[in-house]
Write an enzyme that holds these catalytic residues in place. Structure first.
Site, PDB file in Angstrom:
ATOM      1  N   SER A   1     -22.750   1.827 -17.268  1.00  0.00           N
ATOM      2  CA  SER A   1     -22.584   0.449 -17.719  1.00  0.00           C
ATOM      3  C   SER A   1     -21.399   0.311 -18.674  1.00  0.00           C
ATOM      4  CB  SER A   1     -23.883  -0.046 -18.353  1.00  0.00           C
ATOM      5  OG  SER A   1     -23.806  -1.407 -18.691  1.00  0.00           O
TER       6      SER A   1
ATOM      7  N   ASP B   1     -19.311  -6.717 -17.813  1.00  0.00           N
ATOM      8  CA  ASP B   1     -19.374  -5.373 -18.371  1.00  0.00           C
ATOM      9  C   ASP B   1     -18.971  -4.359 -17.297  1.00  0.00           C
ATOM     10  OD1 ASP B   1     -21.648  -5.483 -16.791  1.00  0.00           O
ATOM     11  OD2 ASP B   1     -22.960  -4.544 -18.261  1.00  0.00           O
TER      12      ASP B   1
END
Length: 449
Positions: free
Chosen positions: A95, A239
């Site tokens: 992530s 992200d």
């Protein structure tokens, strides 16, 4: 394994904590746990991701399971593949973590979550046994590993859920942070009445421009500046694995994820009158208020995607939102997709003439602190000190759904321990910025005493 298998996923430094031997063992363990004839695997743009994903696929295939490799993917593209193909899935990504990290997000068929309470412990234990030299019983055959492109199908599916073809032309700046948004956005937005100004679309898992974590205000600065410079209608920041999306308005001001949750909730309630909407306990109090005003049923839950998805399944909720800009949709297999939330914002903006700042104002009612982290050695002790200080005050209520939530007249705050670090996380909401600041100072004085 106990160091890298977290509450919701696998996460560790490559190769010190997580290497191909580990992921091959995890692939075999995952295949055994999933019990399906075929699994699907995707990966992000980190330098280590292709090799780790290939090792995971070898491990799964060694158990007689066929593997569909979809290659480069955002996390929500992997969820799409798991849902559309009805297969368990594994996504290789860390992530927003720095380049030296990688990890795995796993799901059952239909993008159903796998977390600590829904299979991750069993997978960890089985993988550890393999690494300790206790092999699994021989499989009857070795599975196949094949490749399949899913990006175009993903884009078509999203565009069937939100019709953007008739909106007014919009200029949108998109900051992909060298993450997977740079891969998915061009295909999803292709042919729409959007002028896209792209920032950092080059896939680069070393994140040369800024961290791929839009929750940190410093990572929004480039987007905010570009929105104003280009006279754009809005900005979108994704992200690293592009499952979260942050929004800034035409002035370059951030739009709270709680505001986006309320806006999308109203749109979903228009399609599904009387439906349930999920919000986590540190989302703005405006969200349940607005949901009720539009005939919906708000349901409050703990922070974290596995809890949201479980609550969506048990309540039949059509939508859920978190303060961290994770947005969950029943018509996306109850999984989270920042891209679909962004498309709802584009539709809401493009279907009328007001600027986003005025549109968002209808869904914003209170001031908030954002998340404030304090490093403390004794999380339980400091939390108890907060309870003793505030819990006995007149008119104050306390609950422990997730950490400690203290509610008074016109304000609330939540103190939660981090799952992975010696931190207490504080979130505050009150009538205005002055009230937030006063309460913040008072609570932090106790936490940091």
């Amino acid at each position: 394994m106990s160091q890298i298998v977290k509450a919701y996923d696998v996460r560790g430094v490559v190769p010190d904590q997580l290497d191909e031997t580990d992921t091959e063992a995890l692939g075999a363990a995952f295949a055994e746990f999933a019990g399906a004839p075929t699994v699907v695997v995707g990966h992000d743009m980190r330098p280590s991701s292709p090799d780790l994903a290939a090792a995971f696929a070898r491990g799964a295939a060694s158990r007689g399971v066929d593997v569909v490799q979809i290659g480069l993917a955002s996390t929500d593209l992997l969820y799409f593949a798991s849902g559309a193909l009805d297969m368990p899935g594994a996504m290789f990504t860390a992530s927003h973590n720095p380049a030296k990290y990688n990890g795995i997000k796993m799901c059952k068929a239909g993008a159903a979550p796998i977390g600590q309470e829904s299979g991750l412990v069993e997978i960890r234990q089985a993988a550890q046994a393999i690494l300790d030299g206790t092999p699994l019983p021989p499989a009857e055959k070795t599975g196949t590993v094949t490749e399949r492109a899913m990006l175009d199908d993903y884009a078509a599916y999203l565009n069937n859920l939100v019709d953007l073809s008739k909106i007014r032309p919009l200029k949108v700046v998109v900051d992909a942070a060298n993450g997977m948004g740079g891969y998915t956005v061009p295909t999803v937005f292709k042919g729409l009445p959007l002028e896209v100004v792209d920032l950092y679309f080059e896939l680069d898992g070393t994140f040369p421009n800024h961290e791929a974590n839009p929750l940190d205000p410093k990572n929004l600065v480039d987007l905010q500046r570009a929105v104003v410079e280009h006279g754009a209608d809005l900005g979108l920041a994704f992200d690293g694995d592009a499952d979260r999306c942050f929004v800034v308005d035409e002035r370059g001001e951030p739009v709270s994820p709680s505001t986006i949750t309320a806006l999308v909730a109203v749109r979903e309630l228009a399609k599904h009158p009387g439906a349930t909407i999920i919000h986590n306990l540190i989302t703005s109090a405006a969200v349940p208020e607005i949901v009720r005003e539009h005939g919906g049923v708000p349901a409050r839950t703990r922070v974290g995607h596995s809890f949201i998805k479980q609550e969506m399944a048990s309540t039949g909720a059509v939508f859920g939102g978190e303060h961290s800009a994770h947005y969950y949709f029943q018509d996306f297999w109850k999984a989270d997709t920042g891209m679909l939330a962004a498309m709802h914002v584009l539709a809401a903006l493009g279907e009328q003439e007001l600027p986003l700042s005025e549109l968002a104002a209808d869904y914003t009612r209170y001031a908030s602190s954002g998340e404030i982290n304090s490093e403390v050695a004794d999380q339980a002790g400091r939390s108890e000190a907060v309870r003793e200080e505030f819990g006995s005050r007149p008119g104050v209520t306390v609950d422990e759904l997730d950490g400690l939530t203290v509610t008074g007249e016109g304000w609330w705050f939540n103190v939660r321990p981090s799952n992975t670090e010696p931190l207490l996380r504080l979130n505050i909401e009150a009538a205005d910025a002055d009230a937030v600041a006063a309460l913040r100072d008072e609570v932090l004085a106790v936490i940091r005493a």
